[in-house]
Design a protein around this motif. Structure first.
Motif, mmCIF file in Angstrom:
data_model
loop_
_atom_site.group_PDB
_atom_site.id
_atom_site.type_symbol
_atom_site.label_atom_id
_atom_site.label_comp_id
_atom_site.label_asym_id
_atom_site.label_seq_id
_atom_site.Cartn_x
_atom_site.Cartn_y
_atom_site.Cartn_z
ATOM 1 N N ALA A 147 0.831 -1.203 0.000
ATOM 2 C CA ALA A 147 0.000 0.000 0.000
ATOM 3 C C ALA A 147 0.868 1.256 0.000
ATOM 4 C CB ALA A 147 -0.931 -0.011 1.211
ATOM 5 N N TYR A 148 1.963 1.229 0.764
ATOM 6 C CA TYR A 148 2.820 2.410 0.862
ATOM 7 C C TYR A 148 3.643 2.667 -0.388
ATOM 8 C CZ TYR A 148 1.813 4.413 5.335
ATOM 9 O OH TYR A 148 1.190 5.086 6.350
ATOM 10 N N GLN A 149 3.635 1.744 -1.325
ATOM 11 C CA GLN A 149 4.215 2.049 -2.628
ATOM 12 C C GLN A 149 3.348 3.082 -3.350
ATOM 13 O OE1 GLN A 149 5.081 -1.478 -4.936
ATOM 14 N NE2 GLN A 149 5.988 -2.534 -3.187
ATOM 15 N N TYR A 150 2.101 3.196 -2.933
ATOM 16 C CA TYR A 150 1.183 4.180 -3.508
ATOM 17 C C TYR A 150 1.022 5.384 -2.581
ATOM 18 C CZ TYR A 150 0.115 0.530 -6.836
ATOM 19 O OH TYR A 150 0.226 -0.425 -7.823
ATOM 20 N N GLY A 151 1.076 5.146 -1.274
ATOM 21 C CA GLY A 151 0.971 6.244 -0.327
ATOM 22 C C GLY A 151 0.154 5.878 0.894
ATOM 23 N N ASP A 152 0.162 6.765 1.890
ATOM 24 C CA ASP A 152 -0.532 6.466 3.142
ATOM 25 C C ASP A 152 -2.042 6.327 2.959
ATOM 26 O OD1 ASP A 152 -0.906 9.179 2.660
ATOM 27 O OD2 ASP A 152 -0.052 9.847 4.565
ATOM 28 N N ALA A 153 -2.612 7.060 2.009
ATOM 29 C CA ALA A 153 -4.050 6.971 1.782
ATOM 30 C C ALA A 153 -4.459 5.590 1.272
ATOM 31 C CB ALA A 153 -4.500 8.041 0.793
ATOM 32 N N ALA A 154 -3.557 4.913 0.582
ATOM 33 C CA ALA A 154 -3.861 3.572 0.093
ATOM 34 C C ALA A 154 -4.100 2.622 1.258
ATOM 35 C CB ALA A 154 -2.730 3.060 -0.793
ATOM 36 N N LEU A 155 -3.337 2.784 2.333
ATOM 37 C CA LEU A 155 -3.541 1.940 3.503
ATOM 38 C C LEU A 155 -4.863 2.281 4.191
ATOM 39 C CD1 LEU A 155 -2.586 -0.264 5.422
ATOM 40 C CD2 LEU A 155 -1.259 1.473 6.649
ATOM 41 N N ALA A 156 -5.213 3.552 4.231
ATOM 42 C CA ALA A 156 -6.503 3.941 4.810
ATOM 43 C C ALA A 156 -7.646 3.284 4.039
ATOM 44 C CB ALA A 156 -6.644 5.462 4.781
ATOM 45 N N TYR A 157 -7.503 3.203 2.734
ATOM 46 C CA TYR A 157 -8.499 2.539 1.890
ATOM 47 C C TYR A 157 -8.626 1.064 2.260
ATOM 48 C CZ TYR A 157 -9.703 0.062 -2.523
ATOM 49 O OH TYR A 157 -10.209 -0.790 -3.482
ATOM 50 N N VAL A 158 -7.511 0.397 2.505
ATOM 51 C CA VAL A 158 -7.537 -1.017 2.901
ATOM 52 C C VAL A 158 -8.312 -1.178 4.207
ATOM 53 C CG1 VAL A 158 -6.134 -2.970 3.665
ATOM 54 C CG2 VAL A 158 -5.399 -1.602 1.699
#
Length: 202
Positions: A98-109
């Protein structure tokens, strides 16, 4: 880059079940990403607040591949909701991806898996399959727009859309298919623009 709006009490995460404790989190600058623990804790607390802290699932994090969950061993790149113990499990490799895309990607997960927990509790579209998965994407988008303790800017939205596209698949196995890349992007984007979780009913 997610902005932390206010200091608040959030949920603490370890490899054991969570407990509610007070944590003080400072705002980040525009130049840095929030660390994974802050993203998970803040997003999780924000969504729990949306649901009035009712039927809050446990969270286990970080989980190494092979860790025995109540729903079987943790697969390397995975995050999932387990009905057997009403818990969310997030693998270490999934956080890193997820962090290869950014912190918001982890929030989405986090939002997506929390949505599965609510699907199960409230008995709507809780069966496996793309309809359930796309609804969870929509709800994840709604959660990100509705949480009171985080702000997602245009860059964050782009991160989420890119990661949703990467997570899409073309599997012909119904129980594993989560939706095509374009479907997943459309679902989470629709959720971000929805003014009510009811709009995510499919």
């Amino acid at each position: 880059m997610i902005k932390k709006l206010v200091q608040s009490s959030v949920i603490a995460f370890t490899i054991t079940p969570i407990s509610l404790i007070a944590l003080s989190i400072t705002s980040k600058s525009n130049a840095q990403e929030l660390p994974p623990d802050q993203v998970i804790q803040s997003m999780y607390a924000g969504v729990a607040n949306i649901h009035g802290y009712q039927a809050v699932p446990k969270v286990y994090r970080p989980i190494p591949p092979g860790f025995n969950t109540s729903c079987g061993p943790m697969v390397k790149l995975n995050a999932f909701y387990c009905r057997r113990d009403h818990s969310i499990y997030i693998s270490i490799p999934m956080v890193r991806w997820a962090y290869q895309y950014g912190d918001a990607a982890l929030a989405y997960v986090i939002g997506h898996e929390y949505a599965h927990a609510m699907q199960n509790v409230y008995k709507f579209n809780s069966n496996n399959g793309p309809i359930s998965e796309l609804q969870a994407d929509c709800l994840a988008g709604f959660y990100m727009a509705a949480v009171q303790n985080l702000v997602f800017d245009n860059r964050d939205i782009a991160e989420v859309r890119s990661f949703a596209y990467a997570l899409g698949d073309f599997s012909n196995v119904w129980t594993e298919h989560h939706g095509t890349p374009k479907q997943r992007v459309a679902a989470v984007t629709f959720g971000m623009r929805a003014n009510s979780p009811v709009r995510c009913k499919l």
